[in-house]
Each structure stands twice: as structure tokens, then as C-alpha cells.
Write a protein that holds these residues in place. Sequence first.
Motif, PDB file in Angstrom:
ATOM      1  N   ASP A   1       0.845  -1.194   0.000  1.00  0.00           N
ATOM      2  CA  ASP A   1       0.000   0.000   0.000  1.00  0.00           C
ATOM      3  C   ASP A   1       0.881   1.245   0.000  1.00  0.00           C
ATOM      4  OD1 ASP A   1      -2.195  -1.626   0.143  1.00  0.00           O
ATOM      5  OD2 ASP A   1      -2.635  -1.217   2.259  1.00  0.00           O
ATOM      6  N   LEU A   2       0.464   2.251  -0.773  1.00  0.00           N
ATOM      7  CA  LEU A   2       1.150   3.531  -0.807  1.00  0.00           C
ATOM      8  C   LEU A   2       0.132   4.644  -0.572  1.00  0.00           C
ATOM      9  CD1 LEU A   2       3.320   2.920  -4.013  1.00  0.00           C
ATOM     10  CD2 LEU A   2       4.096   2.741  -1.638  1.00  0.00           C
ATOM     11  N   ILE A   3       0.644   5.817  -0.218  1.00  0.00           N
ATOM     12  CA  ILE A   3      -0.198   6.992   0.003  1.00  0.00           C
ATOM     13  C   ILE A   3       0.203   8.077  -0.990  1.00  0.00           C
ATOM     14  CG2 ILE A   3      -0.859   8.817   1.627  1.00  0.00           C
ATOM     15  CD1 ILE A   3      -1.943   6.105   2.419  1.00  0.00           C
ATOM     16  N   LEU A   4      -0.784   8.693  -1.632  1.00  0.00           N
ATOM     17  CA  LEU A   4      -0.548   9.827  -2.532  1.00  0.00           C
ATOM     18  C   LEU A   4      -1.234  11.053  -1.946  1.00  0.00           C
ATOM     19  CD1 LEU A   4      -0.667   9.897  -6.394  1.00  0.00           C
ATOM     20  CD2 LEU A   4      -1.878  11.662  -5.101  1.00  0.00           C
ATOM     21  N   ARG A   5      -0.497  12.152  -1.906  1.00  0.00           N
ATOM     22  CA  ARG A   5      -1.023  13.426  -1.402  1.00  0.00           C
ATOM     23  C   ARG A   5      -0.987  14.457  -2.519  1.00  0.00           C
ATOM     24  NH1 ARG A   5      -2.717  15.542   3.515  1.00  0.00           N
ATOM     25  NH2 ARG A   5      -0.909  16.898   3.772  1.00  0.00           N
ATOM     26  N   ARG A   6      -2.119  15.156  -2.710  1.00  0.00           N
ATOM     27  CA  ARG A   6      -2.205  16.217  -3.710  1.00  0.00           C
ATOM     28  C   ARG A   6      -3.060  17.357  -3.152  1.00  0.00           C
ATOM     29  NH1 ARG A   6      -5.510  16.642  -8.720  1.00  0.00           N
ATOM     30  NH2 ARG A   6      -5.686  18.717  -7.760  1.00  0.00           N
ATOM     31  N   PRO A   7      -2.958  18.556  -3.753  1.00  0.00           N
ATOM     32  CA  PRO A   7      -3.792  19.681  -3.308  1.00  0.00           C
ATOM     33  C   PRO A   7      -5.254  19.456  -3.682  1.00  0.00           C
ATOM     34  CG  PRO A   7      -1.940  20.424  -4.666  1.00  0.00           C
ATOM     35  CD  PRO A   7      -2.041  18.948  -4.831  1.00  0.00           C
ATOM     36  N   PRO A   8      -6.150  20.263  -3.119  1.00  0.00           N
ATOM     37  CA  PRO A   8      -7.564  20.178  -3.509  1.00  0.00           C
ATOM     38  C   PRO A   8      -7.766  20.653  -4.936  1.00  0.00           C
ATOM     39  CG  PRO A   8      -7.206  22.102  -2.150  1.00  0.00           C
ATOM     40  CD  PRO A   8      -5.917  21.330  -2.138  1.00  0.00           C
ATOM     41  N   PHE A   9      -8.876  20.252  -5.517  1.00  0.00           N
ATOM     42  CA  PHE A   9      -9.268  20.751  -6.823  1.00  0.00           C
ATOM     43  C   PHE A   9      -9.870  22.152  -6.652  1.00  0.00           C
ATOM     44  CE2 PHE A   9      -9.086  16.227  -7.204  1.00  0.00           C
ATOM     45  CZ  PHE A   9      -8.687  15.968  -8.514  1.00  0.00           C
ATOM     46  N   GLY A  10      -9.842  22.961  -7.708  1.00  0.00           N
ATOM     47  CA  GLY A  10     -10.445  24.284  -7.654  1.00  0.00           C
ATOM     48  C   GLY A  10      -9.509  25.333  -7.113  1.00  0.00           C
ATOM     49  N   HIS A  11     -10.077  26.445  -6.624  1.00  0.00           N
ATOM     50  CA  HIS A  11      -9.306  27.598  -6.146  1.00  0.00           C
ATOM     51  C   HIS A  11      -8.391  27.194  -4.997  1.00  0.00           C
ATOM     52  CE1 HIS A  11      -8.392  31.707  -4.856  1.00  0.00           C
ATOM     53  NE2 HIS A  11      -8.691  31.322  -3.636  1.00  0.00           N
ATOM     54  N   ARG A  12      -7.142  27.630  -5.043  1.00  0.00           N
ATOM     55  CA  ARG A  12      -6.203  27.393  -3.962  1.00  0.00           C
ATOM     56  C   ARG A  12      -5.594  28.721  -3.538  1.00  0.00           C
ATOM     57  NH1 ARG A  12      -3.925  23.855  -8.015  1.00  0.00           N
ATOM     58  NH2 ARG A  12      -4.894  21.843  -7.981  1.00  0.00           N
ATOM     59  N   ALA A  13      -5.513  28.904  -2.222  1.00  0.00           N
ATOM     60  CA  ALA A  13      -4.886  30.128  -1.721  1.00  0.00           C
ATOM     61  C   ALA A  13      -3.421  30.156  -2.137  1.00  0.00           C
ATOM     62  CB  ALA A  13      -5.002  30.191  -0.201  1.00  0.00           C
ATOM     63  N   LYS A  14      -2.946  31.337  -2.494  1.00  0.00           N
ATOM     64  CA  LYS A  14      -1.551  31.496  -2.907  1.00  0.00           C
ATOM     65  C   LYS A  14      -0.622  31.030  -1.791  1.00  0.00           C
ATOM     66  CE  LYS A  14       1.720  34.933  -4.667  1.00  0.00           C
ATOM     67  NZ  LYS A  14       1.935  36.370  -4.971  1.00  0.00           N
ATOM     68  N   SER A  15       0.375  30.274  -2.137  1.00  0.00           N
ATOM     69  CA  SER A  15       1.409  29.730  -1.247  1.00  0.00           C
ATOM     70  C   SER A  15       0.930  28.560  -0.406  1.00  0.00           C
ATOM     71  CB  SER A  15       1.983  30.812  -0.304  1.00  0.00           C
ATOM     72  OG  SER A  15       1.112  31.084   0.772  1.00  0.00           O
ATOM     73  N   ALA A  16      -0.349  28.212  -0.494  1.00  0.00           N
ATOM     74  CA  ALA A  16      -0.856  27.065   0.258  1.00  0.00           C
ATOM     75  C   ALA A  16      -0.718  25.801  -0.573  1.00  0.00           C
ATOM     76  CB  ALA A  16      -2.311  27.296   0.644  1.00  0.00           C
ATOM     77  N   HIS A  17      -0.814  24.653   0.079  1.00  0.00           N
ATOM     78  CA  HIS A  17      -0.849  23.351  -0.593  1.00  0.00           C
ATOM     79  C   HIS A  17       0.423  23.079  -1.403  1.00  0.00           C
ATOM     80  CE1 HIS A  17      -5.057  23.712   0.525  1.00  0.00           C
ATOM     81  NE2 HIS A  17      -5.155  24.781  -0.216  1.00  0.00           N
ATOM     82  N   ASP A  18       1.566  23.456  -0.856  1.00  0.00           N
ATOM     83  CA  ASP A  18       2.837  23.233  -1.553  1.00  0.00           C
ATOM     84  C   ASP A  18       3.320  21.817  -1.251  1.00  0.00           C
ATOM     85  OD1 ASP A  18       5.429  23.190  -2.539  1.00  0.00           O
ATOM     86  OD2 ASP A  18       5.836  25.264  -1.965  1.00  0.00           O
ATOM     87  N   MET A  19       2.996  20.909  -2.159  1.00  0.00           N
ATOM     88  CA  MET A  19       3.295  19.502  -1.934  1.00  0.00           C
ATOM     89  C   MET A  19       4.792  19.208  -1.921  1.00  0.00           C
ATOM     90  SD  MET A  19       0.396  17.814  -1.527  1.00  0.00           S
ATOM     91  CE  MET A  19       0.256  19.143  -0.357  1.00  0.00           C
ATOM     92  N   LEU A  20       5.535  19.864  -2.771  1.00  0.00           N
ATOM     93  CA  LEU A  20       6.968  19.594  -2.833  1.00  0.00           C
ATOM     94  C   LEU A  20       7.669  20.087  -1.569  1.00  0.00           C
ATOM     95  CD1 LEU A  20       7.783  20.333  -6.587  1.00  0.00           C
ATOM     96  CD2 LEU A  20       6.947  18.235  -5.503  1.00  0.00           C
ATOM     97  N   ARG A  21       7.243  21.229  -1.065  1.00  0.00           N
ATOM     98  CA  ARG A  21       7.811  21.740   0.189  1.00  0.00           C
ATOM     99  C   ARG A  21       7.530  20.745   1.319  1.00  0.00           C
ATOM    100  NH1 ARG A  21       6.108  24.413   4.743  1.00  0.00           N
ATOM    101  NH2 ARG A  21       7.565  25.923   5.670  1.00  0.00           N
ATOM    102  N   GLU A  22       6.285  20.268   1.387  1.00  0.00           N
ATOM    103  CA  GLU A  22       5.918  19.310   2.437  1.00  0.00           C
ATOM    104  C   GLU A  22       6.788  18.060   2.351  1.00  0.00           C
ATOM    105  OE1 GLU A  22       2.013  16.879   4.144  1.00  0.00           O
ATOM    106  OE2 GLU A  22       1.782  18.219   2.433  1.00  0.00           O
TER     107      GLU A  22
END
Length: 356
Positions: A59-80
Motif C-alpha cells: 500500500d502507498l499513500i498519494l497526497r495532492r492539493p484540492p481541486f479548484g481555487h487554492r490560496a496562494k502559497s498554500a498546498h505546496d506539496m513539494l515543500r511538504e
Amino acid sequence: MNHLLDTASAVRPGEELDRQKVDAFIHQHLPDLTGEPVIEQFAGGASNLTYLLRYPERDLILRRPPFGHRAKSAHDMLREANIMSALKPVYRYVPSVIATCSDPAIMDCDFYVMERLHGIIPRQNLPKELVLSVDDTRRLCLNVIDKMIELHQIDYQQAGLTSIAKGAGYVARQVAGWSERYRQAKTEDVGDFENVMQWLHDKMPAQDLATCLIHNDFRFDNVVLNPANPTEVIGVLDWEMATLGDPLMDLGNTLAYWVQADDDAVFQSVRRQPTHLAGMLTRQEVIAYYGEKTGYRVDNFDFYAIFGLFRLAVIVQQIYYRYFHGQTTNPSFADFGKFSNYLEKRCLRLIKASSL
């Protein structure tokens, strides 16, 4: 104990992944992996979305940002993912990152894949089969708090994490930044929080208490428990907002979610972790315990507590903004505007009672 493990279910409509593209990407990094994945989704994910990729042998886990509008600088997957990779050698509760991706041909956003920690995630309620005594519940509570304290004591310079923040002035940046985010995410059916934001601006400490590595979303439903010993924490998840900052800000953010047994019915209705159980510390007991263990002064915690509730309101409102404008159809977000209004009233009550 398999029945106690955190489980995923069918992917929500509108949040599907391209299975063939994801599978091809995974096999680039794990060429010995056989078969194709069954893709499921975890029930959480009001912010970033978390998927289970169930292969025949792993089993693996995949993390991605939400669909639609995203606040600037939020949901930075690579930084996380980069923070997790740097932190793993010195904080063993971090899951191992397997691969990151910024190729828009695979997905419309950056994402990463990590190992799955098999364990219990204490969400709104513990699994019904898991019955803890009052003493065990208290032990679990203290173990979770201790993991935050341990994080705050990490030598972030030695871990190579000095570049993830902007230096001194963290508290002031947080007050200004979250205030601006709220104004940008406000919808016509919620309060303006202007009195709360002004109070936070006027009452914030002149300088940060200290600078340490903080999680910024440290909650029970972001920890993983050992199924064989459910009071033991084996993992800490969701490092999106981790940074260097004031430790009491981290604690205040945590306590914004800490719904205890004597809270009002509205706050009880949005409880998402089992902090109401007999044996759990109250918010005031958590503050006192943290101060005793760390040596930090916590005798006047009002600013941090109110900021934590305000920041929670901004997060709620950013999610509600997407729902209000039809950018997500998740029905669980429909009442987030009402909760935003409740949090404004709760902040104002605490401000009125504060001695600051």
C-alpha cells in the motif's frame, strides 16, 4: 487488530485520479512493484487530499492539493515532501517519502507518494472495538502532547531546515498573513472578523517567545497509533504547514481543535478528535503540562488561544469559499460558513474575558 486500522473508501466524485498515469509514475520509482493499484480515498482531506494506492503486495499513500481555487502559497506539496525527507532522520515518526512529481502531464498539480503507516488514526471517535480505560486515555493524551514537545526540541539547524522560514517576526507575520487570507476568502454570508483581527494585531507579543520547528496542525487525527499498543504514537502526518516559529503558536493552533467534554453543543458538533473522553486533559491542563515540560512561560495564553481559533476560522472559510463558489461539491463543507460565524463569536467572547 486489522479491523482497527484506518481505512479508505471510494474516491469522491470530482476528485478522481488518472489511474494509468499514476501507476506509470509509481513504476518509474518502484520498478519491482507488480500489478495495478486500486485507488481509494481517505475520509479526511478538507485541505489536501489523501489517496490510498492499494497494490497487490504493498500500500502507498498519494497526497495532492484540492481541486479548484487554492490560496496562494498554500498546498505546496513539494515543500511538504522536502521537509518530511529532511526531518525523517531526526524525528522517526515521519513517514518515508518515496517520490515527488511536478510534471503537469501526469497530474494538474504537484504531488508526492509516501509509505503507508499501518495503524489507528484517532479521528472524531476511537474505533468502537477499542475501549481504553481512563488511565490509558490519559496516557495516550500525554504521549501525543509529548510528540509535539519532542518536535519543538529538535535541532532544526542540524536537520538542514533553516531555510524553511523567514526568520524573526513569526508572530507578526502570522497575524498579518492570516488576516489577509481571511479577507480574500470572505463570502457574503459570514462575519468580517475585523474586531478579532484588530485585537490580535494590538495584543500580539513584541517578540517571538522562541524559534523552533513547529508542525502547525498537530492534532489527534494527524497521528498514527500502534494497533498492538494503542496508546503508543508511531507516526505524525500532514506536514504541509510545518515551519520554524514560536512554539506557543503551535500549541494555540492545536488547542483550537481541542473540544473538551464541557464545551457547548455547537463546538461539540464539530469535534473531530476524541479529546472529550474521560482521561483526556482539558485545554488548561494541556497548557500547564506543556509549560512544565518545556520551561516556557504559559501564564497568559489568551493571545495564542484566540489566534488559534482565528486561524482555524480562516482555514474553514478558505474551504467554504471553494464550496460557496461551486469549486468543490463535497457536501461536508456546506455548513462551514456557519462554523466560521460561530468561531468569530467564540473569539469575541474570549477577547471580552481576557485580561490582556
